[in-house]
Design a protein around this motif. Structure first.
Motif, mmCIF file in Angstrom:
data_model
loop_
_atom_site.group_PDB
_atom_site.id
_atom_site.type_symbol
_atom_site.label_atom_id
_atom_site.label_comp_id
_atom_site.label_asym_id
_atom_site.label_seq_id
_atom_site.Cartn_x
_atom_site.Cartn_y
_atom_site.Cartn_z
ATOM 1 N N MET B 1 -97.281 77.338 51.212
ATOM 2 C CA MET B 1 -97.981 77.866 52.381
ATOM 3 C C MET B 1 -99.470 77.640 52.227
ATOM 4 N N PHE B 13 -95.124 82.156 61.534
ATOM 5 C CA PHE B 13 -95.058 81.020 60.615
ATOM 6 C C PHE B 13 -94.309 79.863 61.275
ATOM 7 N N THR B 14 -94.763 78.652 60.970
ATOM 8 C CA THR B 14 -94.062 77.465 61.461
ATOM 9 C C THR B 14 -93.546 76.672 60.265
ATOM 10 N N PHE B 15 -92.244 76.405 60.274
ATOM 11 C CA PHE B 15 -91.604 75.588 59.245
ATOM 12 C C PHE B 15 -91.512 74.174 59.793
ATOM 13 N N ILE B 44 -94.766 74.920 55.199
ATOM 14 C CA ILE B 44 -94.791 76.196 55.915
ATOM 15 C C ILE B 44 -96.239 76.464 56.272
ATOM 16 N N THR B 57 -89.804 71.260 64.014
ATOM 17 C CA THR B 57 -90.592 72.451 63.681
ATOM 18 C C THR B 57 -89.818 73.668 64.182
ATOM 19 N N LEU B 93 -84.375 77.334 53.147
ATOM 20 C CA LEU B 93 -84.619 77.795 54.510
ATOM 21 C C LEU B 93 -83.271 77.804 55.218
ATOM 22 N N TRP B 152 -86.282 82.649 54.640
ATOM 23 C CA TRP B 152 -86.866 81.806 53.614
ATOM 24 C C TRP B 152 -86.679 82.479 52.260
#
Lengths: 192, 192
Positions: B1, B13-15, B44, B57, B93, B152
């Motif tokens: 991160m 949060f964006t994965f 992340i 995403t 994830l 996560w």
């Protein structure tokens, strides 16, 4: 509301306060916390839509119930009426934010305050079917939403007194000690 | 991160699955429903941020607990460890979507399936503190999110077997009958 047919199942609604709209604002009262700029009209549009020229816009999404039990949900479903009744020409938009203490509570602690101590569901039931409502959640739309909930109510003019009584009971409850911001926006629309 | 200091408190949060990132994808397994395009790396990022060139995403927001009681929350808090431990160079994830039947259940019905029948919290506790986790909600970010939850996980390589055992127990539970889509994405990062 002006959903086009292909948008009617969307859960996301935008409330636009501005200079035009289906609903005329009768008064806008700050119950707690920061005010909102004063708007003359309110419109409710299904997202995504281009909001009209607005003084403010508030977004909210309908979601699963957070507190009601199977039996409470069944009674609510059997008793409540839908939006857009011809007689329901008065409305209210009540945006609410709860404080950090509320959101740090566990599920059972919140349920206990919400219903066992504050009788939130039971109080609402006392005013059905006269008062129709739709609850929209905002808190998990993003990290910077100004409110946690937008509740939209519709009722006939002769039930405004009952509506005020319902709000007075809720605002006197233990649950409302956790409300840090609340605006009470009353609107009306022309009789069809 | 990679949170910059002023973004570190964000809940969103964006994965990003793509061709670069802190975590290398070891394998990506479709447990149920539609697959995701295959990515080689995972990053992340704290939202809002410009995602890197991505294959997919997925966004999620941390929020209040939906099911845990005061006592369960206290035990979890006392036992769990945070993310970003130097030894925790393996990660997973797991995006999940639950079906319409789940979301139509009342709160008490969902809690009963989640814990009294499926022991979701208790199973998780059995693998603490080895397995660290952060749950992100997606369903109320908007009406068109592809998943309802992104969980996560981070753990040391020697705990991958325990992690697999935990997932097997959860996937055999009554709760998992309501899971309509699930992807299991395993990643690792270089030892510092």
């Amino acid at each position: 509301m002006n959903p086009s047919p292909d948008q009617s199942s969307s859960r996301l609604f935008t409330f636009c306060g501005g200079h035009q709209g289906r609903w005329r604002v009768q008064h806008q009262h700050v119950v707690a916390g920061e005010p909102l700029p004063v708007a003359s009209f309110l419109d409710i549009v299904v997202h995504p839509a281009t909001p009209p020229d607005s003084v403010w816009t508030l977004r909210g999404i309908t979601s699963n119930e957070r507190y009601s039990t199977h039996d409470e949900k069944a009674v609510l479903k059997a008793t409540q009426e839908g939006l857009d009744r011809p007689v329901a020409v008065h409305g209210a938009l009540i945006p609410i934010k709860k404080n950090r203490d509320w959101w740090l509570l566990s599920q059972d602690e919140r349920r206990k305050i919400f219903e066992e101590q504050s009788h939130h569901i039971q109080i609402g039931l006392d005013y059905l079917p006269a008062i129709a409502r739709r609850l929209h959640h905002c808190r998990d739309l993003g990290p910077d939403e100004p409110f946690d909930f937008l509740t939209w109510f519709e009722f006939a003019p002769e039930h405004e007194g009952a509506f005020n009584a319902m709000l007075a009971r809720l605002r006197a409850s233990v649950e409302w000690r956790y409300v840090s911001r609340e605006i009470d926006i009353r609107v009306s629309r022309p009789t069809v």
